[in-house]
Scaffold this active site. Sequence first.
Site, PDB file in Angstrom:
ATOM      1  N   ASP A  74       0.853  -1.189   0.000  1.00 19.47           N
ATOM      2  CA  ASP A  74       0.000   0.000   0.000  1.00 19.47           C
ATOM      3  C   ASP A  74       0.886   1.235   0.000  1.00 19.47           C
ATOM      4  O   ASP A  74       2.018   1.201   0.487  1.00 19.47           O
ATOM      5  CB  ASP A  74      -0.919   0.029   1.222  1.00 19.47           C
ATOM      6  CG  ASP A  74      -2.050   1.021   1.035  1.00 19.47           C
ATOM      7  OD1 ASP A  74      -3.001   0.698   0.304  1.00 19.47           O
ATOM      8  OD2 ASP A  74      -1.959   2.137   1.585  1.00 19.47           O
ATOM      9  N   GLN A  75       0.352   2.295  -0.578  1.00 22.25           N
ATOM     10  CA  GLN A  75       1.089   3.556  -0.627  1.00 22.25           C
ATOM     11  C   GLN A  75       0.187   4.702  -0.204  1.00 22.25           C
ATOM     12  O   GLN A  75      -0.962   4.788  -0.626  1.00 22.25           O
ATOM     13  CB  GLN A  75       1.613   3.812  -2.038  1.00 22.25           C
ATOM     14  CG  GLN A  75       2.454   5.081  -2.149  1.00 22.25           C
ATOM     15  CD  GLN A  75       2.979   5.270  -3.547  1.00 22.25           C
ATOM     16  OE1 GLN A  75       2.237   5.667  -4.434  1.00 22.25           O
ATOM     17  NE2 GLN A  75       4.253   4.979  -3.748  1.00 22.25           N
TER      18      GLN A  75
END
Length: 197
Positions: A74-75
């Site tokens: 995830d970012q």
Amino acid sequence: MTEHTSPPLILASTSPYRRQLLERLRVPFTVIPSDVDESAWPTETPAQLACRLALTKAQAVAKLHPDSIVIGSDQVADLHGDALGKPHTHARAVAQLQRMRGQTVIFQTAVAVVCQARRFAQTELAQVKVQFNQLTDKEIEAYLLAEQPYDCAGSAKSEGLGIALLARIDNDDPTALVGLPLIRTCQLLRAAGFEVL
């Protein structure tokens, strides 16, 4: 490609960017999206959010495939502690880029590797500091119309025309800004018993 004796590898993601990055390793894998609520918790920092979501995505798929090694990622774009996620709309993308112009944004990119059968679950975080140019509204509009990066945290694709928005990138894992830090991913896969080479 040599035959792999490692457990099956799964990428728990709907992101075409992460799939393309993982393909660079030339190992067989399947893609199984995780159905995870990506809402932030009230007191969660952007780094904590990215780490929690990466691990939650990997765990959700690993429960269904306990003998496989599962990668979750995830970012979150971190603007002075404010989490900027995917804009999804043109108006939100304009607002994000207006807030980020002239600013340093930290892209918090987490990767988690989980294998239930091996009782393995670890997460790593790559932090990429990105200095945005002092963008005009006209430049922002031109960029968004050309690239439409509405599925990217922070509304910018550094691997495309979005590079023109930036003054500087500082990181220690070159693919982290695109969405999957491959150096850290390889380290976690080896620790989980997956033969990368």
